[in-house]
Design an enzyme around this catalytic site. Structure first.
Site, PDB file in Angstrom:
ATOM      1  N   CYS A   1      45.532  26.212  47.229  1.00  0.00           N
ATOM      2  CA  CYS A   1      45.487  26.468  47.920  1.00  0.00           C
ATOM      3  C   CYS A   1      44.869  27.955  48.661  1.00  0.00           C
ATOM      4  O   CYS A   1      44.966  28.502  49.870  1.00  0.00           O
ATOM      5  CB  CYS A   1      46.703  27.073  47.310  1.00  0.00           C
ATOM      6  SG  CYS A   1      48.275  25.917  47.785  1.00  0.00           S
TER       7      CYS A   1
ATOM      8  N   CYS B   1      48.505  26.382  44.541  1.00  0.00           N
ATOM      9  CA  CYS B   1      47.306  25.901  43.210  1.00  0.00           C
ATOM     10  C   CYS B   1      46.333  26.686  43.622  1.00  0.00           C
ATOM     11  O   CYS B   1      45.846  27.176  44.722  1.00  0.00           O
ATOM     12  CB  CYS B   1      48.028  24.234  43.646  1.00  0.00           C
ATOM     13  SG  CYS B   1      47.387  24.117  44.869  1.00  0.00           S
TER      14      CYS B   1
ATOM     15  N   VAL C   1      33.925  16.091  32.370  1.00  0.00           N
ATOM     16  CA  VAL C   1      35.093  15.888  32.839  1.00  0.00           C
ATOM     17  C   VAL C   1      34.466  15.477  34.206  1.00  0.00           C
ATOM     18  O   VAL C   1      33.872  15.843  34.875  1.00  0.00           O
ATOM     19  CB  VAL C   1      35.718  17.232  32.937  1.00  0.00           C
ATOM     20  CG1 VAL C   1      37.271  16.889  33.536  1.00  0.00           C
ATOM     21  CG2 VAL C   1      36.034  17.654  31.006  1.00  0.00           C
TER      22      VAL C   1
ATOM     23  N   CYS D   1      25.963  32.225  36.925  1.00  0.00           N
ATOM     24  CA  CYS D   1      25.358  33.097  35.491  1.00  0.00           C
ATOM     25  C   CYS D   1      23.554  33.144  36.107  1.00  0.00           C
ATOM     26  O   CYS D   1      22.762  34.030  35.140  1.00  0.00           O
ATOM     27  CB  CYS D   1      25.611  32.642  34.705  1.00  0.00           C
ATOM     28  SG  CYS D   1      27.329  33.091  34.643  1.00  0.00           S
TER      29      CYS D   1
HETATM   30 ZN    ZN Z   1      47.747  24.129  47.325  1.00  0.00          ZN
END
Ligand code: ZN
Length: 343
Positions: free
Chosen positions: A173, A170, A109, A187
Site C-alpha cells: 500500500c 500493507c 526465502v 549498507c
Molecule cells: Zn495493501
C-alpha cells in the site's frame, strides 16, 4: 507452567503492560524471523529472552568478520567453525533460554518456500536486507493473515512499522512499486551504525510483543522513523494511496506467484553472487569435497562446504544453493558453478 519457571520473566511480569496474562500469551506464541543479520540477531535475542514459546530463525548466509560490528549473536569462533548464521544464532540462544523451542532454517526465502515458513506462526519479523524479500513476505503474510513487522536501517537512521493484514495498510500500500535495484542506498555503499540497528530492532520487538499479547490498542499504528546520530524520532501516518492495493484490496500476490524467484542474485553488502537451484536437491557434502579436493582448497562441516579456487570462494549448502564470493558478475559465477559444482 510452574511458578519458578516464570521467575526468569519476573521483571517484565511486573510491568502492567505485560503482567502474568501477557507472559502466558508470549509463552504460547510462535514467531518466524526472516533474516538473521544485524536486525535479526537483536530481534531473536529480544524475543527469546522475553519467552516467546517457539522461534524459527531463517537465514541464507554464513558469518563474516565485518558482521561482528553489529550482529550481536555472533563471535570469532563462529567464523572459525564456518557456521551459517541461523545455526550459530540458535546455538547461542539455547544457552540464553532453554525453555524456548528454537528452529534454525538455512535457506533462501523464495516464492517456493515462504508460505511454509510463515503460515503456522503468530507473527513474522523482518530482518531482511532487500525489498524483493519484503514484498514476498508481505504477499505471504496478507494471504495467510499473519501480522508482520517491517524494519530497515541504513547509515545512522531507520524505520519500522507493524503491518496487520486487512487492518492497517500493507507494505505494498505504501510502497507501490519496488525500487529499481541500484536506486536506493545499501549498507554496502554507505555503511551502518550499530546503535541505529539496535534501536530499530528493539522497536520492532516492542511492536511484536504487543501483537503477540493482543494489545492492539497499544500498537503504534504509524511508521516510526529514528535517526540515532541526530537523536530524533518521528511518527508518520501511512496512507493507502488513491488506487486499490493489488495485495490487500485485490488479492493479487504477484511476488508469491513469481516463478522460483531469481536464479542468480547479487548479494547485498558484498562482492558475491548467490545461485539458487530449482527444487530441493540433497547434496552429499563429503562426496563433493572428495571430488573437489584435487582442484582447490576444501573445508566442510554438517551445514556447508567451502571451496577456494583462484581468487574465488564458493560456499555450497546441502540443498545445492551456492554463494560465489569474489565477483559480482553473474556470468562468472554461473561459469564457476557449472565447472565445479555442476548440479
Ligand atoms: Zn495493501
Amino acid at each position: 507452567m510452574a511458578m519458578h519457571e516464570l521467575d526468569r520473566y519476573s521483571r517484565q511480569i511486573l510491568l502492567p503492560e505485560i503482567g502474568a496474562a501477557g507472559q502466558e500469551r508470549l509463552l504460547s506464541s510462535s514467531v518466524a524471523i526472516i533474516g538473521c543479520g544485524a536486525l535479526g540477531t537483536v530481534i531473536a535475542s529480544g524475543l527469546v529472552r522475553a519467552g516467546v514459546g517457539r522461534v524459527r530463525i531463517i537465514d541464507r548466509d554464513y558469518i563474516e568478520l565485518d558482521n561482528l560490528q553489529r550482529q550481536i549473536l555472533f563471535d570469532e569462533e563462529d567464523i572459525a567453525k564456518g557456521l551459517p548464521k541461523a545455526i550459530a544464532a540458535v546455538e547461542k540462544l539455547k544457552k540464553v533460554n532453554s525453555q524456548v523451542e528454537l528452529e534454525p532454517i538455512v535457506a533462501d526465502v523464495n516464492p517456493g518456500n515462504v508460505e511454509r515458513m510463515i503460515s503456522d506462526v503468530d507473527l513474522v519479523m523482518d530482518g531482511t536486507d532487500n525489498f524483493e524479500t519484503r514484498f514476498l513476505v508481505n504477499d505471504a503474510c496478507v494471504k495467510h493473515d499473519v501480522p508482520w513487522v517491517y524494519g530497515a536501517v541504513i547509515a545512522t537512521y531507520g524505520m519500522t512499522v507493524a503491518i496487520i493484514p486487512h487492518h492497517t495498510p500493507c507494505f505494498r500500500c505504501f510502497l507501490a512499486e519496488m525500487p529499481v535495484p541500484g536506486s536506493t542506498p545499501t549498507c554496502d555503499t554507505v555503511g551502518v551504525l550499530s546503535p541505529a540497528v539496535n534501536i530499530i530492532a528493539s522497536l520492532e520487538v516492542t511492536e511484536g510483543l504487543k501483537i503477540l499479547m493482543r494489545k492492539d490498542e497499544g500498537l503504534c499504528g504509524q511508521l516510526l522513523y529514528v535517526d540515532a546520530w541526530a537523536g530524533t524520532m518521528k511518527r508518520m501516518e501511512l496512507g493507502k494511496g488513491n488506487d486499490a492495493c493489488p495485495v490487500c484490496d485485490l488479492g493479487q500476490f504477484e511476488f508469491l506467484e513469481a516463478r522460483e524467484g531469481s536464479y542468480l542474485t547479487s548479494l547485498c553488502g558484498r562482492e558475491a553472487v548467490q545461485i539458487n537451484v530449482r527444487g530441493e536437491a540433497r547434496l552429499s557434502l563429503p562426496g563433493l569435497a572428495g571430488r573437489l579436493d584435487s582442484v582447490g582448497q576444501v573445508t566442510f562441516n554438517d551445514y556447508m562446504l567451502r571451496f577456494r579456487v583462484d581468487s574465488y570462494e564458493l560456499t555450497v549448502f546441502p540443498d545445492g544453493r551456492t554463494i560465489v564470493k569474489g565477483t559480482t558478475d553473474k556470468a562468472v559465477a554461473r561459469t564457476l558453478y557449472a565447472r565445479y559444482i555442476g548440479l
